[in-house]
Design a protein around this motif. Structure first.
Motif, short mmCIF file in Angstrom:
data_model
loop_
_atom_site.label_atom_id
_atom_site.label_comp_id
_atom_site.label_asym_id
_atom_site.label_seq_id
_atom_site.Cartn_x
_atom_site.Cartn_y
_atom_site.Cartn_z
N ALA A 8 0.81 -1.22 0.00
CA ALA A 8 0.00 0.00 0.00
C ALA A 8 0.85 1.27 0.00
O ALA A 8 0.55 2.24 -0.71
CB ALA A 8 -0.94 -0.02 1.20
N ASP A 9 1.95 1.27 0.78
CA ASP A 9 2.81 2.45 0.85
C ASP A 9 3.46 2.73 -0.50
O ASP A 9 3.56 3.88 -0.95
CB ASP A 9 3.90 2.26 1.91
CG ASP A 9 3.31 2.37 3.31
OD1 ASP A 9 2.37 3.15 3.48
OD2 ASP A 9 3.78 1.64 4.21
N GLU A 10 3.92 1.64 -1.15
CA GLU A 10 4.54 1.80 -2.46
C GLU A 10 3.53 2.30 -3.49
O GLU A 10 3.85 3.12 -4.35
CB GLU A 10 5.15 0.48 -2.94
CG GLU A 10 6.46 0.14 -2.23
CD GLU A 10 6.90 -1.29 -2.50
OE1 GLU A 10 8.11 -1.53 -2.53
OE2 GLU A 10 6.03 -2.16 -2.67
N ALA A 11 2.30 1.79 -3.38
CA ALA A 11 1.23 2.22 -4.30
C ALA A 11 1.01 3.72 -4.16
O ALA A 11 0.89 4.44 -5.17
CB ALA A 11 -0.06 1.47 -4.00
N LEU A 12 1.03 4.19 -2.93
CA LEU A 12 0.84 5.62 -2.67
C LEU A 12 1.98 6.43 -3.29
O LEU A 12 1.78 7.51 -3.86
CB LEU A 12 0.79 5.85 -1.16
CG LEU A 12 0.13 7.14 -0.69
CD1 LEU A 12 -1.33 7.18 -1.09
CD2 LEU A 12 0.26 7.27 0.82
N VAL A 14 3.82 5.53 -5.89
CA VAL A 14 3.65 5.51 -7.35
C VAL A 14 2.65 6.59 -7.78
O VAL A 14 2.89 7.36 -8.71
CB VAL A 14 3.18 4.11 -7.85
CG1 VAL A 14 2.80 4.16 -9.33
CG2 VAL A 14 4.27 3.07 -7.63
N ILE B 3 -4.40 -6.20 2.11
CA ILE B 3 -3.88 -5.75 0.82
C ILE B 3 -4.40 -6.62 -0.34
O ILE B 3 -4.52 -6.13 -1.45
CB ILE B 3 -2.32 -5.74 0.87
CG1 ILE B 3 -1.76 -4.92 -0.29
CG2 ILE B 3 -1.73 -7.12 0.83
CD1 ILE B 3 -1.58 -3.50 0.02
N HIS B 11 -3.44 -3.16 -9.30
CA HIS B 11 -2.40 -3.20 -8.28
C HIS B 11 -1.09 -3.81 -8.76
O HIS B 11 -0.65 -4.88 -8.31
CB HIS B 11 -2.93 -3.94 -7.05
CG HIS B 11 -2.07 -3.73 -5.84
ND1 HIS B 11 -1.82 -2.49 -5.33
CD2 HIS B 11 -1.38 -4.60 -5.07
CE1 HIS B 11 -1.03 -2.61 -4.28
NE2 HIS B 11 -0.74 -3.88 -4.10
N LEU B 16 -0.71 0.72 -12.22
CA LEU B 16 -1.17 1.79 -11.34
C LEU B 16 -0.68 3.14 -11.87
O LEU B 16 -1.42 4.14 -11.86
CB LEU B 16 -0.66 1.55 -9.91
CG LEU B 16 -0.97 2.65 -8.89
CD1 LEU B 16 -2.48 2.88 -8.77
CD2 LEU B 16 -0.40 2.28 -7.52
N TYR B 85 -10.39 1.46 -6.16
CA TYR B 85 -9.03 1.08 -5.77
C TYR B 85 -8.46 2.08 -4.76
O TYR B 85 -7.86 1.70 -3.76
CB TYR B 85 -8.13 1.01 -7.02
CG TYR B 85 -6.68 0.75 -6.71
CD1 TYR B 85 -6.21 -0.56 -6.57
CD2 TYR B 85 -5.77 1.79 -6.56
CE1 TYR B 85 -4.87 -0.82 -6.28
CE2 TYR B 85 -4.44 1.55 -6.26
CZ TYR B 85 -4.00 0.24 -6.13
OH TYR B 85 -2.68 -0.01 -5.82
N LEU B 89 -7.31 1.38 -1.05
CA LEU B 89 -5.94 1.71 -0.66
C LEU B 89 -5.93 2.56 0.61
O LEU B 89 -5.14 2.34 1.53
CB LEU B 89 -5.26 2.46 -1.82
CG LEU B 89 -3.78 2.79 -1.66
CD1 LEU B 89 -2.95 1.51 -1.60
CD2 LEU B 89 -3.29 3.67 -2.80
N LEU B 93 -4.19 1.73 4.18
CA LEU B 93 -3.19 2.60 4.80
C LEU B 93 -3.57 2.96 6.23
O LEU B 93 -2.71 3.20 7.07
CB LEU B 93 -3.02 3.88 3.97
CG LEU B 93 -2.28 3.69 2.65
CD1 LEU B 93 -2.48 4.88 1.74
CD2 LEU B 93 -0.79 3.46 2.89
#
Lengths: 196, 95
Positions: A8-12, A14, B3, B11, B16, B85, B89, B93
């Motif tokens: 999730a952190d990496e997705a943020l 990106v 996740i 994902h 993304l 999504y 997310l 978080l």
């Protein structure tokens, strides 16, 4: 860019990176402000001159020329925009649409009003108020807080000009163009250079 | 929510990146996307196909002058999936 699955952190991260990459074309907006600022500054100066020479009835020629010159520049710049800056975002489109609408309003009023009225004052006050609206909307869309200040310059200037006489009103209008169009243009370009 | 609940089509790092980029644009051509995402031609093609197969983007092949031009735009289904999504997310978080 690697294509592995991410947390999730990496997705943020990106998403953040991509938002920076697709930043609106702030520098280009700055160039438009400077070009149109110079054109309107010169047209206002010429309007002053025509008034002094007793040729006020020909002011529409002055504004028509300014409109054609500005439109030609905008069309030329717009054609090269894609190659220079990549894809156009919704914010860019909204800013462009706002200013096209405002420019049409400016020039319609500046062309028509002098034919029916002798006084330049309502015209200039209208231009200043509309300019302030354009700057505020641009500031909100481009997320540049300082544009609230630039909008205030136009609005306060508009109010002040309503109580002034010719030719002082034109002198103040030209000063407002410097503070409320050329300075914001330079500021946007400076902002992009600083961020990059 | 863990996740694993995140939409697997979106994902992945590159997909993304493409979805985020297209979310703010009316459309983008292949070269723009390649430049923005720093992906290779083959990699980007593969992931665009995956997104297109899911109905999240529409890929249109045409020409600009004599040069081939591939343009991508997000579909309404893609926008809905991307918003979902982002919600998922956000929940991940703040777990």
């Amino acid at each position: 860019m690697s294509t592995d699955r991410i947390n999730a952190d990496e997705a943020l991260r990106v998403i953040d990176e991509m938002l920076v990459h697709t930043r609106r074309k702030t520098a280009v907006a700055g160039e438009f402000f400077i070009a149109w600022g110079i054109i309107i500054f010169l047209a206002t100066g010429l309007m002053w001159l025509l008034h002094e020479l007793g040729l006020y009835r020909f002011i529409w020629v002055n504004w028509l020329s300014a409109m054609l010159l500005g439109s030609a520049y905008s069309a030329w710049k717009g054609r090269h925009l894609k190659q220079q800056t990549g894809p156009v975002s919704y914010s860019d489109k909204a800013v462009r649409g706002t200013w096209i609408a405002l420019c049409i309003a400016f020039f319609l009023v500046n062309l028509v009003v002098p034919l029916a009225h002798k006084s330049v004052q309502p015209l200039i006050v209208f231009d200043a108020v509309m300019g302030g609206c354009g700057l505020l909307i641009t500031g909100i869309l481009l997320d540049v807080k300082r544009f609230v200040g630039f909008a205030l310059v136009w609005w306060l200037g508009g109010v002040a000009m309503a109580f002034m006489n010719f030719p002082g009103v034109l002198a103040l209008f030209m000063a407002i163009i410097v503070l409320g169009a050329l300075w914001p243009g330079w500021y946007l370009i400076h902002l992009v250079h600083r961020e990059s | 929510m863990s996740i694993v609940d995140l939409d697997p089509v979106i994902h992945s790092r590159l997909r993304l990146a493409v979805m985020t980029t297209l979310a703010g644009l009316e459309s983008a051509d292949f070269t723009d996307l390649k430049k923005i995402t720093e992906a290779t031609d083959g990699n980007l093609s593969t992931h665009l196909s995956r997104l297109e197969a899911a109905g999240y983007i529409k890929v249109k092949k045409g020409y600009r002058g004599k040069r081939p031009l591939t343009t991508c735009r997000m579909t309404p289904a893609g926008r809905t999936a991307f918003e979902r999504y982002l919600d998922q997310l956000k929940q991940n978080l703040f777990l």
